[in-house]
Design a protein around this motif. Structure first.
Motif, mmCIF file in Angstrom:
data_model
loop_
_atom_site.group_PDB
_atom_site.id
_atom_site.type_symbol
_atom_site.label_atom_id
_atom_site.label_comp_id
_atom_site.label_asym_id
_atom_site.label_seq_id
_atom_site.Cartn_x
_atom_site.Cartn_y
_atom_site.Cartn_z
ATOM 1 N N THR A 78 0.665 -1.126 -0.259
ATOM 2 C CA THR A 78 0.096 0.066 -0.123
ATOM 3 C C THR A 78 0.819 1.248 -0.239
ATOM 4 N N PRO A 79 0.358 2.560 -0.049
ATOM 5 C CA PRO A 79 1.153 3.522 -0.053
ATOM 6 C C PRO A 79 1.769 3.722 1.417
ATOM 7 N N LYS A 80 1.476 3.148 2.457
ATOM 8 C CA LYS A 80 2.167 3.123 3.770
ATOM 9 C C LYS A 80 2.826 1.844 4.126
ATOM 10 N N VAL A 81 2.771 0.856 3.323
ATOM 11 C CA VAL A 81 3.235 -0.356 3.797
ATOM 12 C C VAL A 81 3.893 -1.111 2.405
ATOM 13 N N HIS A 82 5.376 -1.500 2.683
ATOM 14 C CA HIS A 82 5.731 -2.184 1.861
ATOM 15 C C HIS A 82 6.349 -3.274 2.092
ATOM 16 N N ASN A 83 5.989 -4.666 1.655
ATOM 17 C CA ASN A 83 6.385 -5.984 2.359
ATOM 18 C C ASN A 83 7.708 -6.537 1.466
ATOM 19 N N VAL A 84 8.128 -7.430 2.113
ATOM 20 C CA VAL A 84 9.304 -8.222 1.371
ATOM 21 C C VAL A 84 9.422 -9.468 2.166
ATOM 22 N N ILE A 85 9.840 -10.535 1.176
ATOM 23 C CA ILE A 85 9.909 -11.889 1.764
ATOM 24 C C ILE A 85 11.170 -12.333 1.760
ATOM 25 N N VAL A 86 11.679 -13.307 2.788
ATOM 26 C CA VAL A 86 12.684 -13.713 3.159
ATOM 27 C C VAL A 86 12.548 -15.176 3.897
ATOM 28 N N CYS A 87 13.603 -15.907 3.781
ATOM 29 C CA CYS A 87 13.519 -17.272 4.674
ATOM 30 C C CYS A 87 14.911 -17.248 5.403
ATOM 31 N N THR A 88 14.904 -16.955 6.762
ATOM 32 C CA THR A 88 15.956 -16.682 7.798
ATOM 33 C C THR A 88 16.621 -18.281 8.055
ATOM 34 N N LEU A 89 15.847 -19.278 7.769
ATOM 35 C CA LEU A 89 16.162 -20.434 8.292
ATOM 36 C C LEU A 89 17.176 -21.090 6.934
ATOM 37 N N CYS A 90 16.522 -20.920 5.903
ATOM 38 C CA CYS A 90 17.026 -21.784 4.706
ATOM 39 C C CYS A 90 16.870 -21.084 3.443
ATOM 40 N N SER A 91 15.842 -21.284 2.622
ATOM 41 C CA SER A 91 15.627 -20.761 1.506
ATOM 42 C C SER A 91 14.054 -21.215 1.055
ATOM 43 N N CYS A 92 13.316 -21.321 1.965
ATOM 44 C CA CYS A 92 11.691 -21.466 1.682
ATOM 45 C C CYS A 92 11.322 -20.379 0.794
ATOM 46 N N TYR A 93 10.559 -20.703 -0.448
ATOM 47 C CA TYR A 93 10.124 -19.722 -1.434
ATOM 48 C C TYR A 93 9.019 -20.329 -2.225
ATOM 49 N N PRO A 94 8.244 -19.481 -2.658
ATOM 50 C CA PRO A 94 6.639 -19.935 -3.189
ATOM 51 C C PRO A 94 6.948 -20.399 -4.720
ATOM 52 N N ARG A 95 7.847 -21.616 -4.875
ATOM 53 C CA ARG A 95 8.299 -22.066 -6.312
ATOM 54 C C ARG A 95 6.990 -22.277 -7.243
ATOM 55 N N PRO A 96 5.778 -22.771 -6.695
ATOM 56 C CA PRO A 96 4.848 -22.835 -7.660
ATOM 57 C C PRO A 96 4.339 -21.701 -8.442
ATOM 58 N N VAL A 97 4.529 -20.552 -7.904
ATOM 59 C CA VAL A 97 4.226 -19.139 -8.398
ATOM 60 C C VAL A 97 5.380 -18.297 -9.061
ATOM 61 N N LEU A 98 6.488 -18.642 -8.615
ATOM 62 C CA LEU A 98 7.664 -17.982 -8.719
ATOM 63 C C LEU A 98 8.858 -18.738 -9.422
ATOM 64 N N GLY A 99 8.729 -19.969 -9.588
ATOM 65 C CA GLY A 99 9.682 -20.960 -9.947
ATOM 66 C C GLY A 99 10.769 -20.799 -8.988
ATOM 67 N N MET A 100 11.942 -21.228 -9.546
ATOM 68 C CA MET A 100 13.149 -21.306 -8.592
ATOM 69 C C MET A 100 13.965 -19.903 -8.268
ATOM 70 N N SER A 101 14.075 -20.038 -6.871
ATOM 71 C CA SER A 101 14.487 -18.853 -6.085
ATOM 72 C C SER A 101 16.029 -18.264 -6.759
ATOM 73 N N PRO A 102 15.969 -16.943 -6.738
ATOM 74 C CA PRO A 102 17.305 -16.463 -7.252
ATOM 75 C C PRO A 102 18.666 -16.892 -6.498
ATOM 76 N N ASP A 103 19.889 -16.766 -6.823
ATOM 77 C CA ASP A 103 20.814 -17.247 -6.021
ATOM 78 C C ASP A 103 20.984 -16.320 -4.865
ATOM 79 N N TRP A 104 20.863 -15.033 -5.200
ATOM 80 C CA TRP A 104 20.876 -14.050 -4.035
ATOM 81 C C TRP A 104 20.104 -14.239 -2.723
ATOM 82 N N TYR A 105 18.898 -14.744 -3.173
ATOM 83 C CA TYR A 105 17.623 -14.996 -2.064
ATOM 84 C C TYR A 105 18.056 -16.000 -1.124
ATOM 85 N N ARG A 106 19.160 -17.159 -1.483
ATOM 86 C CA ARG A 106 19.686 -18.049 -0.849
ATOM 87 C C ARG A 106 20.695 -17.762 0.067
#
Length: 226
Positions: A110-138
């Motif tokens: 929203t104009p006042k909230v910006h969201n971002v995702i991460v996986c601090t434990l390993c590299s959990c990622y929404p693969r069915p909708v985004l495919g394989m995660s980029p190298d930097w994400y891991r």
């Protein structure tokens, strides 16, 4: 992965391997050795994952931008909404009971909230909708710093947010996957869903970039079937 290995050995030929890749490969080899899954199971998964890409997510966002009713469903019942573009998240990971499912949640910017995702434990990622995660994400650097210094990390991606915009960092886990729904840019009124999907990139759905109407990435027409 590369050719040139025998049996179920799936270690790459290249010597340039990150510490995350070494750990992932070691765990994979152990799982195959213990019979948790076979080398053939992994091969099929890898071929499926490589072919997914972020197109499913792009179509979800474009449809939500165009259809208020679908947007409400996507934000409240993400796993169910995905079925409308041919993606089924409800694939059991164990006994098949609801507790074994991985659920999908969409986070609206929203104009006042910006969201971002991460996986601090390993590299959990929404693969069915985004495919394989980029190298930097891991990488450990992204996983640690995005939690502690999100604005600094976003600035390194070229994303500078006003001080009055709250940054919310969401940590994925085994049971929950997240995707960001970016704000629809001005100047896209009257665009078709196909045109809108072409400006919704992988990075905008991770939360490290914003859609740019001047930059388009071709998205296959039609539904995404998994």
């Amino acid at each position: 992965m590369h050719d040139g290995h025998d049996g179920h050995n799936t270690f790459p030929v290249s010597s340039k391997v990150s510490e995350f890749e070494i750990l992932e490969l070691a765990v994979r080899e152990l799982a195959i050795e213990k019979g948790i899954f076979s080398a053939e199971d992994h091969r099929r998964f890898a071929e499926w994952a490589d072919g997914v890409g972020p197109h499913g997510g792009s179509k979800l966002v474009a449809k939500a931008w165009s259809d208020p009713a679908f947007k409400e469903k996507l934000l409240t019942k993400g796993t169910e909404a995905c079925k409308e573009v041919g993606i089924d998240w409800l694939q059991p990971t164990g006994t098949g009971t609801p507790s074994d499912y991985t659920f999908f949640y969409v986070l609206e910017n929203t104009p006042k909230v910006h969201n971002v995702i991460v996986c601090t434990l390993c590299s959990c990622y929404p693969r069915p909708v985004l495919g394989m995660s980029p190298d930097w994400y891991r990488t450990p650097a992204y996983r640690r710093r995005m939690v502690n210094r999100p604005r600094e990390v976003l600035a390194e991606f070229g994303l500078h947010l006003p001080d009055d915009v709250e940054v919310r960092v969401h940590d994925s886990n085994q049971k929950s996957r997240f995707m960001v729904m970016p704000m629809r840019p001005d100047g896209t009124e009257g665009w078709s869903e196909q045109e809108l999907a072409e400006i919704v990139t992988r990075d905008t759905m991770i939360g490290v970039a914003l859609p740019d109407p001047k930059v388009r990435v071709p998205v296959p027409a039609g539904e995404v079937h998994q």
